[in-house]
Design an enzyme around this catalytic site. Structure first.
Site, PDB file in Angstrom:
ATOM      1  N   TYR A  61      28.468  24.811   2.769  1.00  0.00           N
ATOM      2  CA  TYR A  61      27.399  24.979   1.785  1.00  0.00           C
ATOM      3  C   TYR A  61      26.072  25.006   2.521  1.00  0.00           C
ATOM      4  O   TYR A  61      25.629  23.987   3.051  1.00  0.00           O
ATOM      5  CB  TYR A  61      27.470  23.819   0.789  1.00  0.00           C
ATOM      6  CG  TYR A  61      26.529  23.869  -0.395  1.00  0.00           C
ATOM      7  CD1 TYR A  61      25.728  24.969  -0.680  1.00  0.00           C
ATOM      8  CD2 TYR A  61      26.464  22.770  -1.261  1.00  0.00           C
ATOM      9  CE1 TYR A  61      24.890  24.984  -1.780  1.00  0.00           C
ATOM     10  CE2 TYR A  61      25.631  22.774  -2.369  1.00  0.00           C
ATOM     11  CZ  TYR A  61      24.839  23.882  -2.617  1.00  0.00           C
ATOM     12  OH  TYR A  61      24.001  23.888  -3.710  1.00  0.00           O
TER      13      TYR A  61
ATOM     14  N   LYS B 115      29.394  28.850   0.638  1.00  0.00           N
ATOM     15  CA  LYS B 115      28.502  28.996  -0.510  1.00  0.00           C
ATOM     16  C   LYS B 115      27.115  29.228   0.060  1.00  0.00           C
ATOM     17  O   LYS B 115      26.542  28.349   0.717  1.00  0.00           O
ATOM     18  CB  LYS B 115      28.515  27.763  -1.413  1.00  0.00           C
ATOM     19  CG  LYS B 115      27.551  27.908  -2.593  1.00  0.00           C
ATOM     20  CD  LYS B 115      27.486  26.659  -3.457  1.00  0.00           C
ATOM     21  CE  LYS B 115      26.461  26.855  -4.583  1.00  0.00           C
ATOM     22  NZ  LYS B 115      26.306  25.645  -5.418  1.00  0.00           N
TER      23      LYS B 115
END
Length: 294
Positions: free
Chosen positions: A136, A164
């Site tokens: 992330y 992400k």
């Protein structure tokens, strides 16, 4: 790899009761609703899920409750990222026990470690369980990038399978896409279609808490070859995306306000966040109605 977690992933809010306790019944109902409306994955205890203010026990209980609600109809990716490597390792193991299918791990925040330390942090967590891991990258919250070269090196790890992307660096995303098999997910809703069009895997979306079917339709239209319709659908959602994510309030606050107005499980936010005012909520509801009645 690109379909390991699905395409349409919702960064689900964490419902609380009016007293501020974890609302597991609300979480089950919201998760079932989101899956019925087109989400094929749910990301729990991320930024939108207020992970900094939920306990380790609450995170595990949330995973178990959502798994009970959705069964094998959707993947569950557990947000476990913290600024402490040892704590994150512990959360990875607990998420695996609770029934998660994968892990979302943010770069360690506040301490701003250099890239070699960030890489070591992710590797230690990836080695701590058997679950696949989604990196992330959200530097405006963590204070540090996960640089493309770092992601390229980490892509060789067998359990690091996805990203992400909230870096807002579209060129960097394409560089990694061109050189790896990582499943790249848009983490900012305004990029959902753009990243998908250059080979992304889909999205991890806060906005899909309130319009899951509309955002899923963007990907479906693109996959059907109707790129013009995909663009129209993305553009139609833009006013609501902007109001939810760029109106000066955290997306968790605006999303919970709109969910409550739609009579869906949400509840209050936990301090230090504060609820949206009535004017903001009314504006969000008006935009939602305008979109969903077209």
């Amino acid at each position: 790899m690109t379909t390991l977690f699905g395409r349409a992933l919702c960064a689900m809010i964490t419902p609380f009761t009016t007293s501020g306790a974890l609302d597991l019944d609300g979480a089950r109902r919201l998760a079932a609703h989101l899956v019925a409306q087109g989400c094929d994955g749910l990301v729990l205890s991320g930024t939108t899920g207020e992970s900094p203010t939920t306990t380790d026990a609450e995170k595990s209980a949330l995973i178990a409750a959502v798994r009970e609600a959705v069964g094998d109809r959707a993947s569950i990716v557990a947000g476990i990222g913290t600024s402490d490597t040892r704590h994150t390792v512990d959360l990875a193991r607990e998420a695996e026990k609770a029934g998660a299918d994968g892990l979302l791990v943010v770069a360690p925040y506040y301490s701003r470690p250099p890239q070699d330390a960030i890489e070591a942090h992710f590797r230690e967590i990836a080695d701590a369980s058997e679950l696949p891991l989604m990196l992330y990258d959200i530097p405006f919250r963590t204070g540090v990038r996960v640089e493309p070269e770092t992601i390229l090196r980490l892509s060789a790890h067998p359990r690091i399978v996805a990203v992400k992307d909230c870096s807002h660096d579209f060129l960097a995303a394409q560089k990694v896409l061109a050189r790896t098999d990582l499943a790249y997910y848009a983490g900012s809703d305004e990029h959902n279609l753009a990243l998908y069009a250059v080979g992304g895997a889909g999205y991890v979306s806060t906005v899909s808490n309130v319009i899951p079917d509309r955002l899923r339709a963007v990907l479906d239209a693109f996959d059907a070859g109707d790129t013009a319709q995909a663009a129209r659908l993305q553009q139609q959602a833009t006013p609501l995306i902007e109001a939810l994510m760029s109106a000066g309030l955290p997306g968790t606050v605006t999303t919970k306000a709109l969910l409550t107005a739609l009579d869906l499980p949400a509840g209050p936010v936990r301090a230090p966040l504060r609820p949206a005012d009535d004017k903001t909520t009314d504006e969000l509801l008006s935009l939602h109605k305008a979109l969903t009645t077209t």
